[in-house]
Design an enzyme around this catalytic site. Structure first.
Site, PDB file in Angstrom:
ATOM      1  N   SER A 139       1.588  -9.693  -0.817  1.00 17.25           N
ATOM      2  CA  SER A 139       1.255  -8.270  -0.762  1.00 17.25           C
ATOM      3  C   SER A 139       1.437  -7.656   0.614  1.00 17.25           C
ATOM      4  O   SER A 139       1.600  -6.450   0.740  1.00 17.25           O
ATOM      5  CB  SER A 139      -0.173  -8.054  -1.246  1.00 17.25           C
ATOM      6  N   GLU A 146     -10.085   5.838   2.927  1.00 17.57           N
ATOM      7  CA  GLU A 146     -10.936   4.783   3.448  1.00 17.57           C
ATOM      8  C   GLU A 146     -10.046   3.594   3.771  1.00 17.57           C
ATOM      9  O   GLU A 146      -8.976   3.448   3.187  1.00 17.57           O
ATOM     10  CB  GLU A 146     -11.976   4.378   2.397  1.00 17.57           C
ATOM     11  N   LYS A 189       0.802  -1.223   0.000  1.00 15.11           N
ATOM     12  CA  LYS A 189       0.000   0.000   0.000  1.00 15.11           C
ATOM     13  C   LYS A 189       0.836   1.275   0.000  1.00 15.11           C
ATOM     14  O   LYS A 189       0.424   2.297  -0.544  1.00 15.11           O
ATOM     15  CB  LYS A 189      -0.942   0.011   1.204  1.00 15.11           C
TER      16      LYS A 189
END
Lengths: 427, 265
Positions: free
Chosen positions: A382, A114, A92
């Protein structure tokens, strides 16, 4: 088979994408598009982002071969792209740093985000702290209770966390609330959208900030293994980590691109987050035309996955295009299958993955068996699973005393409802 | 000329702004929502905005979202808006449907348009559909002679004001402020500025929505706009009442006072 990604027009990937938003946001989207288009060819911007990735994120992330895990994958060779080793614990940060730099370029002083259960929120709060921006993170109330630790992390970083009490009180509703905030505060606020969906230019922009995953991985594969993988497995909620690693390989026709969705309790149970295997039809949600879990009246249907990061009723429009064009394949992975893959990686390799990423590992177990011993699978790991320890410990019955479980943390699968949303958004 | 255009031409002739009232279909029940919409029309609303509840209403504040969520929980269906529109037009008033885009898309754009025409409604207000993405709706609204009411906002550039109003028919919905639906203490200066900017690029009637809740605010907006749109304050009458009958009384009362507001000189 179509291999070229169609990006002509206003954010369309084939028929998918577009910009379905209130008029009030159009000016901000046009401003964002103008700034990011200029920035992506500006050596000063690219240089600053590259420097941050090297000295702050920890890029390039490494490749790790996992031979003991691969014994459970039909003998195929399995290699992990270690986005879990990035600062803040997932891929991210790639996108968030880029958008935070753009926020500063646009002269805006506040960011909102969010988050499903925390990882994108933590990354945004991190970047905001780094660049001195005010930060507000919207999070479903159910998720704030389940992920109290992540709420605390964001607050430590200086962010305000707003629990959203509308609707299902999960990621979808956090997105709605973030859009509402943005409409009201767009003059000084940038919405750091966390995945490859939303109105143009978000799907393209977020993909481009994550594209570094695939660029690095392709070069590393050739350098370290002298070949490209036969398949790439990545989990798909909104789809950012998958698009990040897929994109550089789209023109490599011999590389299968495999996205793994949250299959929940099975697509036939109705409790799942599989937009490509379930009842989803193309429609509009959160600004984009793409596959949406919806009923026959076009009302959004709630999704379900053990992983909050995959628990989203829509998917990035470029994934919809890749799926319909046949370039990428998408399969559901059930909660049980994902948790078994999670357990295996822990035990065989000493790596605790995010539960989201465990879906990709479960996909590698299936694809590896199809490929056999000569095959090679690249898995995008990830994110790391520190955040998921309580969920997993509860799932596997490893807690000595239930009293040690944090309030609201996910219990055993038999406890049904509360088994959802144990992970942070890793998609 | 469609119903909405006729009404706005008439109110203009009367030298006043029109009162446009919003209620969501299906709240508290489908039958009661239709009864409330007709009551609102009989109490002075010149045009009724028939809401189609949606699970993800990005432009709505808590009052309308709460009512819409309850309507969905009570089983409201897309087709119910056609019954509501038909009841309003049979009662002699003009109706427009306010809807987010996905329910229309899923229903089938042309089929939806045909049903809408059949119901007597004038057209659609589409808060998350800008003309840039509305090709299919523009075709269908042409084919079925329906109004397409797009929104303009304080952030709209001059170019977008021109292109959006060029695609609009019926009236232009001027979102008076940057924000979601819901009552505000004051309407603010942005509304009048936006109306003036919009009138520079179109001869269409310009109606102002978002934030108007009191007769005084309605009066204030009516001095510079062709129509005053009230939503949350009317929905609240039904949401906060002890009974439907009491809510209906309050709805009639507030509608009447708002109607007085737009008529006051």
């Amino acid at each position: 088979m179509t291999t070229a990604v169609h990006s002509a027009g206003l954010g369309r990937f084939g028929e998918f994408g577009g910009r379905y938003v209130p008029e009030a946001l159009v000016a901000a989207l046009e401003e964002l598009d103008e700034f990011r288009t200029k920035a992506m060819v500006d050596p000063a911007f690219i240089g600053e982002l590259t420097q941050l990735h090297r000295t702050y994120t920890g890029r390039p992330s490494i490749l790790t071969a996992v031979p003991r895990f691969a014994e459970h994958c039909g003998g195929a060779q399995v290699v992990l792209k270690r986005e879990d080793l990035n600062h803040t614990g997932s891929h991210k940060i790639n996108n968030v740093l880029g958008q935070a730099l753009l926020t500063r370029r646009m002269g805006k002083t506040r960011v909102i985000a969010e988050t499903g259960a925390g990882q994108h929120g933590v990354a945004t709060a991190t970047a905001a702290a780094l660049l001195g921006l005010e930060c507000v993170v919207y999070m479903g109330k159910v998720d704030t209770e389940r992920q109290a630790l992540n709420v605390a992390r964001m607050r430590l970083l200086g962010a305000t966390v707003v629990p959203v009490e509308h609707g299902s009180q999960t990621l979808k509703d956090a997105v709605n609330e973030a859009f509402r905030d943005w409409v009201a505060n767009v003059d000084h606020t940038h919405y750091v959208l966390g995945t490859v969906t939303g109105p143009y230019p978000f799907p393209e922009m977020v993909r481009d900030f994550h594209r570094i995953i695939g660029v690095e991985a392709r070069a590393q594969m050739l350098d370290e293994y002298g070949r490209l993988p036969d398949a790439i497995c990545a989990c798909v909620g909104g789809g950012s980590n998958a698009m990040g690693i897929f994109h550089r390989f789209i023109d490599d026709a011999g590389v299968r691109l495999v996205g793994l969705e949250g299959g929940g309790e099975g697509v036939h149970s109705g409790r799942h987050a599989s937009r490509f295997s379930g009842q989803a039809e193309p429609g509009v949600l959160h600004g984009a035309y793409t596959y949406v879990l919806q009923d026959e009246d076009g009302q959004t249907v709630e999704s379900h996955s053990v992983s909050a990061g995959l628990d989203y009723p829509s998917v990035g429009p470029e994934h919809a295009f890749l799926r319909d064009s046949g370039r990428a394949e998408y399969y559901p992975v059930t909660d049980d299958e994902a948790m078994e893959a999670f357990r295996l990686l822990c035990r065989t390799e000493g790596i605790i993955p995010a539960i989201e990423s465990a879906h990709a590992l479960a996909g590698a177990m299936k694809i590896g068996r199809e490929l056999g011993p000569s095959g090679m699978v690249l898995v995008n790991l990830s994110g790391r699973g520190d955040k998921d320890v309580h969920t997993a410990a509860s799932w596997f019955g490893l807690l000595d005393d239930e009293a040690t479980t944090p309030p609201g943390d996910a219990p055993r699968p038999a406890d049904d409802e509360a088994a959802t949303g144990g992970g942070e958004s890793q998609t | 000329m469609t119903g909405v255009s006729e009404v706005l031409a008439r109110t203009k002739k009367e030298g006043r702004a029109a009162l446009i009232g919003y209620l969501p279909t299906g709240f508290p029940t489908v039958e009661q929502s239709i009864e409330a919409m007709v009551a609102m029309a009989q109490s002075g609303a010149d045009i009724v905005e028939v809401g189609l509840p949606y699970t993800d209403p990005l432009m709505d504040g808590p009052v309308i979202q709460t009512a819409a969520t309850k309507a969905l929980e009570n089983g409201v269906r897309v087709a119910d808006v056609f019954d509501a529109a038909a009841a309003i037009t049979q009662a002699g008033s003009a109706a427009v449907v306010m809807t987010y885009w996905n329910p229309v898309l899923r229903f089938g754009v042309d089929t939806f348009a045909a049903k809408l025409r059949e119901s007597g409604a004038s057209g659609l207000i589409t808060p998350d559909l800008v003309p840039d993405e509305a090709g299919e709706w523009i075709t269908a609204s042409d084919d079925h002679d329906l109004d397409r009411i797009f929104l303009v906002a304080p952030s709209s550039t001059p170019q977008r004001l021109a292109s959006t109003t060029a695609a609009t028919r019926g009236f232009v919905y001027a979102a008076s402020l940057m924000g979601v639906t819901g009552a505000r203490d004051s309407v603010g200066d942005q509304a009048q500025v936006l109306v003036e900017r919009t009138r520079e690029v179109t001869d269409l009637p310009v109606c102002v929505g978002l934030g108007v809740s009191t007769p005084e605010q309605a009066h204030q907006v009516a001095r510079f706009a062709d129509g005053v749109i009230v939503g949350s304050a009317l929905v609240r009458c039904l949401l906060e009442a002890d009974s439907f009958a009491a809510g209906l009384d309050e709805l009639r009362s507030l509608t009447g006072r708002l109607a007085d507001g737009v008529r006051r000189t």
